[in-house]
Write a protein that holds these residues in place. Structure first.
Motif, mmCIF file in Angstrom:
data_model
loop_
_atom_site.group_PDB
_atom_site.id
_atom_site.type_symbol
_atom_site.label_atom_id
_atom_site.label_comp_id
_atom_site.label_asym_id
_atom_site.label_seq_id
_atom_site.Cartn_x
_atom_site.Cartn_y
_atom_site.Cartn_z
ATOM 1 N N GLU A 34 -22.332 29.483 -4.770
ATOM 2 C CA GLU A 34 -23.254 30.871 -4.473
ATOM 3 C C GLU A 34 -22.789 31.255 -3.148
ATOM 4 N N ASP A 35 -22.199 30.523 -2.177
ATOM 5 C CA ASP A 35 -21.739 30.922 -1.025
ATOM 6 C C ASP A 35 -20.421 31.292 -0.808
ATOM 7 N N ARG A 36 -19.717 31.475 -1.946
ATOM 8 C CA ARG A 36 -18.091 31.777 -2.072
ATOM 9 C C ARG A 36 -17.766 32.819 -0.793
ATOM 10 N N ALA A 37 -18.556 34.066 -1.025
ATOM 11 C CA ALA A 37 -18.234 35.163 -0.439
ATOM 12 C C ALA A 37 -18.319 35.141 1.307
ATOM 13 N N VAL A 38 -19.299 34.356 1.472
ATOM 14 C CA VAL A 38 -19.488 34.016 3.070
ATOM 15 C C VAL A 38 -18.363 33.013 3.398
ATOM 16 N N TYR A 39 -18.119 32.133 2.803
ATOM 17 C CA TYR A 39 -16.922 31.136 3.277
ATOM 18 C C TYR A 39 -15.620 32.047 3.373
ATOM 19 N N GLU A 40 -15.679 33.008 2.343
ATOM 20 C CA GLU A 40 -14.266 33.752 2.347
ATOM 21 C C GLU A 40 -14.179 34.434 3.727
ATOM 22 N N ASP A 41 -15.443 34.989 4.088
ATOM 23 C CA ASP A 41 -15.374 35.499 5.345
ATOM 24 C C ASP A 41 -15.039 34.693 6.532
ATOM 25 N N ILE A 42 -15.636 33.491 6.638
ATOM 26 C CA ILE A 42 -15.549 32.617 7.540
ATOM 27 C C ILE A 42 -13.931 32.112 7.649
ATOM 28 N N ILE A 43 -13.512 31.962 6.500
ATOM 29 C CA ILE A 43 -12.116 31.469 6.254
ATOM 30 C C ILE A 43 -10.929 32.765 6.948
ATOM 31 N N ALA A 44 -11.619 33.961 6.645
ATOM 32 C CA ALA A 44 -10.880 35.189 7.117
ATOM 33 C C ALA A 44 -10.854 35.266 8.680
ATOM 34 N N ALA A 45 -12.113 34.806 9.405
ATOM 35 C CA ALA A 45 -12.023 34.871 10.713
ATOM 36 C C ALA A 45 -11.194 33.612 11.273
ATOM 37 N N PHE A 46 -11.042 32.450 10.787
ATOM 38 C CA PHE A 46 -10.401 31.312 11.217
ATOM 39 C C PHE A 46 -8.769 31.990 11.058
ATOM 40 N N GLU A 47 -8.223 32.545 9.969
ATOM 41 C CA GLU A 47 -6.996 32.708 9.589
ATOM 42 C C GLU A 47 -6.831 33.957 10.778
ATOM 43 N N GLU A 48 -7.687 34.739 11.179
ATOM 44 C CA GLU A 48 -7.225 35.763 12.070
ATOM 45 C C GLU A 48 -6.888 35.015 13.433
ATOM 46 N N PHE A 318 -12.706 24.508 14.475
ATOM 47 C CA PHE A 318 -13.322 25.669 14.302
ATOM 48 C C PHE A 318 -14.656 25.903 13.982
ATOM 49 N N LEU A 319 -14.943 24.729 13.011
ATOM 50 C CA LEU A 319 -16.242 24.644 12.301
ATOM 51 C C LEU A 319 -17.167 24.020 13.317
ATOM 52 N N THR A 320 -16.845 23.735 14.363
ATOM 53 C CA THR A 320 -17.757 23.307 15.606
ATOM 54 C C THR A 320 -18.088 24.302 16.440
ATOM 55 N N THR A 321 -17.471 25.687 16.374
ATOM 56 C CA THR A 321 -17.657 26.785 17.290
ATOM 57 C C THR A 321 -19.012 27.648 17.287
ATOM 58 N N PRO A 322 -19.548 28.291 18.221
ATOM 59 C CA PRO A 322 -20.597 29.186 17.985
ATOM 60 C C PRO A 322 -20.320 30.269 17.068
ATOM 61 N N GLU A 323 -18.992 30.604 17.092
ATOM 62 C CA GLU A 323 -18.526 31.848 16.187
ATOM 63 C C GLU A 323 -18.779 31.451 14.851
ATOM 64 N N PHE A 324 -18.387 30.279 14.379
ATOM 65 C CA PHE A 324 -18.698 29.793 12.943
ATOM 66 C C PHE A 324 -20.260 29.552 12.801
ATOM 67 N N GLY A 325 -20.685 29.063 13.831
ATOM 68 C CA GLY A 325 -22.170 28.475 13.719
ATOM 69 C C GLY A 325 -23.055 29.926 13.641
ATOM 70 N N ASN A 326 -22.842 30.942 14.174
ATOM 71 C CA ASN A 326 -23.713 32.175 13.974
ATOM 72 C C ASN A 326 -23.063 32.856 12.483
ATOM 73 N N MET A 327 -22.129 32.787 12.018
ATOM 74 C CA MET A 327 -21.763 33.366 10.829
ATOM 75 C C MET A 327 -22.649 32.599 9.841
ATOM 76 N N PHE A 328 -22.449 30.964 9.978
ATOM 77 C CA PHE A 328 -23.108 30.104 9.018
ATOM 78 C C PHE A 328 -24.775 30.525 8.848
ATOM 79 N N ALA A 329 -25.250 30.516 10.072
ATOM 80 C CA ALA A 329 -26.676 30.654 10.128
ATOM 81 C C ALA A 329 -27.115 31.916 9.579
ATOM 82 N N ASN A 330 -26.540 33.076 10.009
ATOM 83 C CA ASN A 330 -27.033 34.410 9.775
ATOM 84 C C ASN A 330 -26.541 35.111 8.477
#
Length: 412
Positions: A34-48, A318-330
């Protein structure tokens, strides 16, 4: 030049030409379909930020995920990065030697995470961290603010307050609590959500020090309180399963739900118009410390046999960063353990503040490593207790005796 800059300047055709020829592909498995769309956004931010690494996300049905993952790892066909459970469930995979050991040197940012979160992803036999923790879950009471406002009710502080609030909701023709007990694991959640403040830090500390067991009056008192609260559960609650309990609450037919903070996103997904509030387990006496139950809910691990260890470590960092944490939380509505996360939802910020006064979710954190697990024992005994088949004292005794089959401090 980043991928987005290339896309804007040269178009998609140029992007394909400009992508690094040496890009590494790594796979990432999850049980959160159910979280696929969000993880795709997270991955896009990492690949950027890392155009030389492509992350391919794949999600599986949660109930079968552990079997699928274990089978794949044993057959040398597992993913490069994977979501893993925490505490005792984590040990099953970690003890097999399938996971990459993590250190502050290989995964920068790991040292910024709370010790309790890292402990959830640490193998007990070697003391080594094998996963980056991703969320905490808090056991508390979620309530419908509109119902409380309609009836002129305030958040209860003491157990007496809770009983008065429950009676007022019942008198108004609604269910005070939506909880049922047919789904076994919910019984453990209910005990922590309603009983943590009565259980108290002193009992918890004495328990883990081996100075007492679950027959301690402090724990029994919490079971007595849960039994008392069950008079305000729906009619026929012993046959009410988890999904039906959720629907009862989200439909606006019940005022409260004793459960975990993970319910907030679930409830809002089912009914976005819900106006929710939260409060910790009520105290026995005014002046006692309000507490919530807390556990860490899984982590991200690397495959020890990956062909791309540096890419995996870069992604894990990357999965320890506030950038990821904010995306994950919000975007996912969960409490990230990463320092510096800014919660856009006030309710999540409130839960994060409640976490500052907590005790661990006892059975999951300490007694889910051997069989019979404390969770299975407690769930079954509370289920029987609330069905009128046993007493709080007998339930506590059965839990203690079950754990004593392997836990030496309970054998004295």
């Amino acid at each position: 030049m980043t991928k987005l800059m290339l896309r804007a300047t040269f178009g998609l055709t140029a992007l394909a030409v400009a992508a690094p020829a040496f890009a590494q592909d790594i796979s990432f498995w999850s049980w959160r379909q159910e979280d696929r769309a969000v993880y795709e956004d997270i991955i896009a931010a990492f690949e950027e930020q890392h155009p030389d690494i492509n992350v391919n996300f794949e999600a599986f049905e949660a109930q079968n995920y552990n079997t699928i993952l274990s089978t794949a790892l044993a057959g040398d066909s597992g993913p490069d990065v994977m979501m893993v459970r925490a505490h005792g469930a984590f040990e099953t995979v970690a003890a097999g030697g399938y996971l990459m050991p993590l250190t502050e040197e290989t995964v920068p940012g790991l040292d910024t995470l709370p010790d309790a979160a890292l402990a959830a992803e640490t193998l007990s036999s070697d003391g080594q961290i094998y996963a980056v923790p991703f969320a905490s879950q808090t056991m508390l009471v979620i309530y419908n603010k509109d119902i409380f406002d309609q009836l002129g009710l305030e958040e209860p502080s003491t157990w007496e307050d809770l009983m008065a609030v429950s009676q007022a909701i019942e008198d108004a023709g609604m269910f005070p609590f939506a909880n049922g007990t047919a789904t076994a694991w919910q019984n453990e959640t209910i005990v922590s959500a309603l009983g943590s403040s009565i259980i108290g830090k002193d009992f918890y500390n004495d328990l883990v020090a081996g100075e007492t067991d679950f027959t301690d009056p402090r724990f029994v008192e919490a079971l007595v309180a849960v039994q008392e609260a069950s008079q305000y559960f729906p009619d026929g609650f012993v046959g009410l399963d988890y999904a039906s309990s959720q629907q009862l609450f989200t439909s606006g037919m019940a005022g409260m739900f004793a459960g975990g903070s993970f319910e907030i996103a679930n409830f809002m997904g089912q009914n976005p118009d819900l106006n929710l509030g939260v409060f910790p387990a009520p105290v026995a006496e005014e002046g006692d410390e309000h507490l919530v139950g807390l556990f860490f809910d899984g982590g991200y691990a690397g495959n020890a046999d990956t062909e791309h260890p540096e890419a995996v470590q870069t992604f894990l960092s990357f999965l320890t960063t506030p950038e990821f944490g904010n995306m994950f939380a919000n975007e996912l509505g969960n409490i990230s353990p990463i320092p510096g996360v800014e919660f856009e939802r006030p309710l999540l910020q409130e839960v994060a503040q409640l976490n500052e006064n907590s005790i661990p979710y006892i059975m999951l954190v300490h007694f889910r490593y051997e069989e019979p697990s404390g969770s299975v024992l407690l769930q079954a005994e509370v289920q029987r207790m609330l069905a009128g088949e046993t007493t709080p004292e007998a339930a506590a005794q059965a839990v203690t005796e079950g754990i004593a089959t392997y836990y030496e401090p309970f054998q004295d």
